[in-house]
Design an enzyme around this catalytic site. Structure first.
Site, PDB file in Angstrom:
ATOM      1  NE  ARG A 173     -35.198 -13.523  28.576  1.00 43.54           N
ATOM      2  CZ  ARG A 173     -34.625 -12.837  27.591  1.00 43.54           C
ATOM      3  NH1 ARG A 173     -34.487 -13.396  26.402  1.00 43.54           N
ATOM      4  NH2 ARG A 173     -34.211 -11.610  27.778  1.00 43.54           N
ATOM      5  CG  ASP A 251     -27.010  -6.426  22.420  1.00 46.39           C
ATOM      6  OD1 ASP A 251     -26.134  -6.419  21.538  1.00 46.39           O
ATOM      7  OD2 ASP A 251     -28.219  -6.577  22.164  1.00 46.39           O
TER       8      ASP A 251
END
Length: 493
Positions: A173, A251
């Site tokens: 990613r 998060d």
């Protein structure tokens, strides 16, 4: 164009105390399944090199020059409950890519094995969820919405045990960074003020360099304000395309203003503010209509972390941060108004237009109308599209029950611009093709269970051009059929 990948280790060199150095698990048969050639080219990477070496590089079996893999530490509120230590339990930051414009981009693996933050998990990822992240990131990017993006998906050649054995995979990613609200919470809860200041200064230098000229508490107050502005815009953009993130834990909120961590996310079919797809969100905390409120809630958590940096006087710091955060509803509403005005072809929008927009959404809710197609139906009617044309593209006619609202809308548009021009402007911002849930599931099942990547490749091609109507893409504009049943998504961990 470079033939060898060169990474930097900016995060690892500057933020000691926020990671554990680690290596990816050894895997038996890495195989490159998907390579995002357009993204690779944009990053200045050699597609030929990645084709040849991507399986080893994007599984962590071989490290690029300059790579210093680390598992990042962070904390987070998960469904409102604080956990002081989360972190990359199945992920590694390999390093940063510097693109031809000089910008840094994180290269990050997901599913690369256990780390010190795994908390009992296996550190692995199944192929289906990794392909989903690839699809959603590319769809959001094509829709002009800031997002992390997948550079590659690698099959590991081993099974991952969930409810049943599933083929394993690793996602590579790319993000402008992986700094999260939870990163600040990890430091703040440990009362490490020096590290907190270093983290904040690093985030500012990387994402908001214009704030570096400010001194003292003004810099960190400005940081909260800048993050808030990006988040307000991002969430309004999600709302404009019916996107539901599904797990807006702290998060999972990037301080760079990018969409990140696609687990049980999905796009809405019939308009309903209470829409929830995630199997674990049983109370609707992260429903479509709750996303703006949760965005502000998460920003309050960020602000709490920065109190010591804003002012030595705690009460004064809280007062100043509170004053800043109180602007969120206004910022969000302004972005929402601008986005929905564009969707309705309205120029020179004002607050008075909110009622027209909200009444249209109420109408859609009452009639269980498809959110995406509703705006295309308005444009089709405006340009006089005949029934045969609408049928070719899957665009329904406007129901008779919309007539009173439709008359108000036409009056608001007036005659200043030709209707054909208004319709063209609407079609340029209202997608006809989104990742329809049934089409996503069909493509993922074929790729992960049937070893057939053709439906996935076709879906990615459709989503790369979401606005231009094409008759051959008719199945991709159609809502999920009722026979598909109630749709539920899962985290994949």
């Amino acid at each position: 164009m470079e033939t060898e990948i060169q990474l930097e280790s900016d995060f690892a060199e500057r933020l000691q105390g926020l990671y554990s150095e680690w290596q990816a698990a050894v895997i038996p048969e890495p195989k490159l399944l998907l390579l995002n050639e357009g993204l690779a080219t944009r990053l200045g990477l050699s597609v030929a090199t990645l084709r040849a070496e991507g399986a080893a590089l994007f599984s962590g079996q071989r490290l690029a020059s300059g790579s210093r893999p680390v598992a990042q530490a962070y904390a987070g509120h998960q469904f409102g409950v604080f956990n002081p230590q989360l972190g990359d339990g199945r992920a590694l930051l390999l390093g940063e890519i510097r693109d031809p414009q000089g910008n840094l981009w994180d290269l990050h693996l997901k599913g690369s094995g256990r780390t010190p933050f795994s908390r009992g998990g296996d550190g692995k990822a199944a192929l289906g969820p990794m392909l989903r992240e690839y699809v959603i990131g590319e769809a959001l990017h094509a829709l002009g919405i800031p997002s992390t993006r997948a550079l590659a998906v690698v099959a590991t050649g081993e099974a991952v045990q969930r409810e049943q054995p599933l083929p394993g995979a690793i996602l590579a990613r790319v993000a402008s960074s992986h700094l999260r609200v939870g990163t600040f919470q990890f430091v703040a809860v440990r009362e490490q003020e020096d590290l907190l200041r270093r983290l904040a200064d690093y985030a500012i230098a990387r994402h908001y360099p214009e704030l570096s000229e400010l001194s003292g508490g003004e810099r960190y107050l400005g940081f909260v304000d800048a993050v808030m502005q990006r988040q307000a815009r991002l969430i309004a953009q999600w709302m404009g395309v019916g996107f539901i993130h599904g797990v807006m834990n702290t998060d999972n909120m990037s301080i760079a203003g990018e969409s990140i961590d696609f687990g049980p996310c999905a796009f809405m079919d019939a308009y309903d503010p209470g829409t929830v797809f995630s199997s674990i969100d049983q109370n609707g905390r992260y429903a479509y209509g709750e996303q703006p409120r949760i965005g502000q809630w998460n920003l309050v958590r960020l602000a709490e972390c920065l109190v010591p940096l804003v002012d030595d006087d705690v009460d004064q710091a809280i007062a100043r941060l509170t004053q800043t955060l109180q602007r969120f509803p206004q910022l969000y509403q302004q972005s929402w108004r601008e986005i929905f005005a564009q969707k309705l072809g309205i120029t020179e929008v004002s607050e008075e237009d909110d009622a027209l927009m909200e009444d249209f959404l109420l109408l859609l809710h009452q009639e269980h109308a498809d959110f995406t197609l509703a705006f295309r139906s308005l444009a089709a009617a405006l340009q006089g599209m005949d029934p045969a044309q609408r049928e070719r593209f899957g665009i329904p006619a406007i129901p008779e029950s919309w007539s009173p609202w439709h008359a108000r809308w036409l009056a608001r548009l007036g005659d200043a611009r030709p209707h054909a021009a208004v319709a063209a402007a609407m079609d340029a911002v209202n997608p006809l093709y989104i990742p329809r849930n049934h089409q996503v599931e069909i493509a993922l099942a074929a790729a992960s269970q049937g070893n057939d990547s053709r439906p996935l490749e076709k879906l990615l091609a459709v989503l790369a051009d979401p606005y231009r109507a094409r008759p051959e893409y008719l199945p991709y504009s159609e809502p999920m059929p009722g026979s598909f049943g109630p749709y539920r998504t899962f985290c994949g961990t």
